[in-house]
Design a protein around this motif. Structure first.
Motif, PDB file in Angstrom:
ATOM      1  N   ASP A  91     -46.381 -32.344 -59.186  1.00  0.00           N
ATOM      2  CA  ASP A  91     -46.881 -31.649 -57.931  1.00  0.00           C
ATOM      3  C   ASP A  91     -47.618 -32.542 -57.054  1.00  0.00           C
ATOM      4  O   ASP A  91     -48.082 -32.399 -56.022  1.00  0.00           O
ATOM      5  N   SER A  92     -47.351 -34.032 -57.395  1.00  0.00           N
ATOM      6  CA  SER A  92     -48.096 -35.010 -56.509  1.00  0.00           C
ATOM      7  C   SER A  92     -47.322 -35.339 -55.283  1.00  0.00           C
ATOM      8  O   SER A  92     -46.052 -34.944 -55.200  1.00  0.00           O
ATOM      9  N   ASN A  93     -47.694 -35.778 -54.310  1.00  0.00           N
ATOM     10  CA  ASN A  93     -46.963 -36.160 -53.140  1.00  0.00           C
ATOM     11  C   ASN A  93     -46.111 -37.276 -53.127  1.00  0.00           C
ATOM     12  O   ASN A  93     -44.997 -37.367 -52.719  1.00  0.00           O
ATOM     13  N   TYR A  94     -46.632 -38.168 -54.342  1.00  0.00           N
ATOM     14  CA  TYR A  94     -45.658 -39.519 -54.229  1.00  0.00           C
ATOM     15  C   TYR A  94     -44.409 -39.203 -55.089  1.00  0.00           C
ATOM     16  O   TYR A  94     -43.478 -40.087 -55.374  1.00  0.00           O
ATOM     17  N   THR A  95     -44.342 -37.953 -55.764  1.00  0.00           N
ATOM     18  CA  THR A  95     -43.069 -37.871 -56.765  1.00  0.00           C
ATOM     19  C   THR A  95     -41.964 -37.217 -55.610  1.00  0.00           C
ATOM     20  O   THR A  95     -40.755 -37.581 -55.915  1.00  0.00           O
ATOM     21  N   ASN A  96     -42.195 -37.132 -54.371  1.00  0.00           N
ATOM     22  CA  ASN A  96     -41.187 -37.056 -53.449  1.00  0.00           C
ATOM     23  C   ASN A  96     -40.643 -38.335 -52.693  1.00  0.00           C
ATOM     24  O   ASN A  96     -39.623 -38.341 -51.789  1.00  0.00           O
ATOM     25  N   ASN A  97     -41.234 -39.354 -53.187  1.00  0.00           N
ATOM     26  CA  ASN A  97     -40.789 -40.567 -52.562  1.00  0.00           C
ATOM     27  C   ASN A  97     -39.598 -41.026 -53.159  1.00  0.00           C
ATOM     28  O   ASN A  97     -39.357 -41.047 -54.181  1.00  0.00           O
ATOM     29  N   ILE A 118     -38.016 -27.223 -68.621  1.00  0.00           N
ATOM     30  CA  ILE A 118     -37.008 -26.300 -68.804  1.00  0.00           C
ATOM     31  C   ILE A 118     -36.844 -25.387 -69.640  1.00  0.00           C
ATOM     32  O   ILE A 118     -36.610 -24.352 -69.843  1.00  0.00           O
ATOM     33  N   THR A 119     -37.046 -25.792 -70.989  1.00  0.00           N
ATOM     34  CA  THR A 119     -37.205 -24.990 -72.175  1.00  0.00           C
ATOM     35  C   THR A 119     -38.326 -24.115 -72.107  1.00  0.00           C
ATOM     36  O   THR A 119     -38.320 -23.118 -72.372  1.00  0.00           O
ATOM     37  N   TYR A 120     -39.496 -24.792 -71.701  1.00  0.00           N
ATOM     38  CA  TYR A 120     -40.573 -23.701 -71.514  1.00  0.00           C
ATOM     39  C   TYR A 120     -40.588 -22.684 -70.767  1.00  0.00           C
ATOM     40  O   TYR A 120     -41.120 -21.503 -71.065  1.00  0.00           O
ATOM     41  N   VAL A 121     -39.807 -22.795 -69.466  1.00  0.00           N
ATOM     42  CA  VAL A 121     -39.688 -21.690 -68.606  1.00  0.00           C
ATOM     43  C   VAL A 121     -38.614 -20.790 -68.785  1.00  0.00           C
ATOM     44  O   VAL A 121     -38.230 -20.129 -67.894  1.00  0.00           O
ATOM     45  N   ASN A 122     -37.743 -21.230 -69.559  1.00  0.00           N
ATOM     46  CA  ASN A 122     -36.320 -20.941 -70.042  1.00  0.00           C
ATOM     47  C   ASN A 122     -35.624 -20.773 -68.795  1.00  0.00           C
ATOM     48  O   ASN A 122     -34.852 -19.845 -68.508  1.00  0.00           O
ATOM     49  N   ALA A 123     -35.441 -22.066 -68.412  1.00  0.00           N
ATOM     50  CA  ALA A 123     -34.539 -22.367 -66.968  1.00  0.00           C
ATOM     51  C   ALA A 123     -33.125 -22.788 -67.328  1.00  0.00           C
ATOM     52  O   ALA A 123     -32.598 -23.513 -66.596  1.00  0.00           O
ATOM     53  N   PHE A 124     -32.690 -22.249 -68.492  1.00  0.00           N
ATOM     54  CA  PHE A 124     -31.251 -22.397 -68.850  1.00  0.00           C
ATOM     55  C   PHE A 124     -30.279 -21.890 -67.864  1.00  0.00           C
ATOM     56  O   PHE A 124     -29.090 -22.209 -68.034  1.00  0.00           O
ATOM     57  N   ASN A 125     -30.799 -20.963 -67.105  1.00  0.00           N
ATOM     58  CA  ASN A 125     -29.799 -20.154 -66.264  1.00  0.00           C
ATOM     59  C   ASN A 125     -29.558 -21.154 -64.929  1.00  0.00           C
ATOM     60  O   ASN A 125     -29.456 -20.210 -63.745  1.00  0.00           O
ATOM     61  N   ASN A 129     -36.112 -20.351 -62.896  1.00  0.00           N
ATOM     62  CA  ASN A 129     -37.393 -20.161 -63.204  1.00  0.00           C
ATOM     63  C   ASN A 129     -38.471 -21.473 -63.199  1.00  0.00           C
ATOM     64  O   ASN A 129     -39.491 -21.155 -63.756  1.00  0.00           O
ATOM     65  N   LEU A 130     -38.101 -22.384 -62.762  1.00  0.00           N
ATOM     66  CA  LEU A 130     -38.677 -23.743 -62.407  1.00  0.00           C
ATOM     67  C   LEU A 130     -39.735 -23.433 -61.248  1.00  0.00           C
ATOM     68  O   LEU A 130     -40.580 -24.323 -61.567  1.00  0.00           O
ATOM     69  N   TYR A 131     -39.547 -22.780 -60.486  1.00  0.00           N
ATOM     70  CA  TYR A 131     -40.851 -22.467 -59.811  1.00  0.00           C
ATOM     71  C   TYR A 131     -42.177 -22.120 -60.450  1.00  0.00           C
ATOM     72  O   TYR A 131     -43.211 -22.423 -59.793  1.00  0.00           O
ATOM     73  N   LEU A 132     -41.861 -21.647 -61.823  1.00  0.00           N
ATOM     74  CA  LEU A 132     -43.220 -21.376 -62.581  1.00  0.00           C
ATOM     75  C   LEU A 132     -43.892 -22.571 -62.893  1.00  0.00           C
ATOM     76  O   LEU A 132     -44.893 -22.482 -63.237  1.00  0.00           O
ATOM     77  N   ILE A 137     -43.012 -25.444 -53.758  1.00  0.00           N
ATOM     78  CA  ILE A 137     -41.317 -25.025 -54.284  1.00  0.00           C
ATOM     79  C   ILE A 137     -40.718 -26.273 -53.252  1.00  0.00           C
ATOM     80  O   ILE A 137     -39.675 -26.487 -53.701  1.00  0.00           O
ATOM     81  N   SER A 138     -41.302 -26.963 -52.249  1.00  0.00           N
ATOM     82  CA  SER A 138     -40.613 -27.844 -51.692  1.00  0.00           C
ATOM     83  C   SER A 138     -40.252 -29.227 -52.392  1.00  0.00           C
ATOM     84  O   SER A 138     -39.685 -30.063 -51.863  1.00  0.00           O
TER      85      SER A 138
END
Length: 174
Positions: A91-97, A118-125, A129-132, A137-138
């Motif tokens: 969630d840091s700003n530099y990860t969008n660099n 991905i496994t933790y939030v069950n985002a296999f679909n 669920n990655l917003y969790l 979100i941007s």
């Protein structure tokens, strides 16, 4: 790692004993639910795979270099690289660099972290669920499903293992 495992076992045994003595069965039911979950099995598998890959990378580093002090310096530099570019701070700003994103794809731990996320939030679909796990979100999310990091690790891990085994066995160390 051994001390952490021993302390975890002591805490689990203590909690189970309290649960048995007081006849509550809350902790036993929690353990049964957690262990029977497919998420637990995936996370356990990824932890074991991560330990093996880090071990092979350590063998690779020590196979190339003869000087023990240089091995320690390179290992420390690699640790800093893992922490800096492993998507631990998503969630840091530099990860969008763009530069950060490009360099981070050379980090093996990035793939493991996203497998855990991905496994933790069950985002296999497809990543619904990655917003969790993100506050904003941007932010750029590099993997929206489990297949890209999993197949990347299925290719990277054996290559690292082969080169580390080959280089360590054929090095000129005494």
């Amino acid at each position: 790692m051994v001390y952490s495992l021993i302390s975890l076992l002591i805490v689990c045994i203590t909690l189970l004993l309290i649960d048995i003595i007081e006849d509550i069965n809350k902790i036993m039911n929690l353990f049964k639910t957690t262990i029977s979950s497919p998420t637990f099995i995936f996370v356990l598998f990824f932890i074991v795979l991560n330990i093996i890959v880090i071990y092979f990378i350590s063998l690779l580093i020590s196979g190339f270099i003869k000087n023990i002090y240089l091995i320690q310096a390179v290992s420390f530099a690699y640790l800093i690289f893992i922490i800096s570019f492993g998507d631990y701070l998503i969630d840091s700003n530099y990860t969008n660099n763009i530069i950060y994103q490009f360099i981070s794809y050379f980090n093996v731990e990035k793939y493991f972290n996203w497998l855990f996320y991905i496994t933790y939030v069950n985002a296999f679909n497809g990543g619904q669920n990655l917003y969790l796990i993100t506050l904003n979100i941007s932010n750029v999310i590099p993997f929206k499903n489990v297949y890209a990091p999993l197949f990347s690790m299925a290719v990277i891990a054996p290559i690292i293992g082969f080169f580390s085994f080959y280089k360590f066995n054929n090095s000129t160390k005494i």
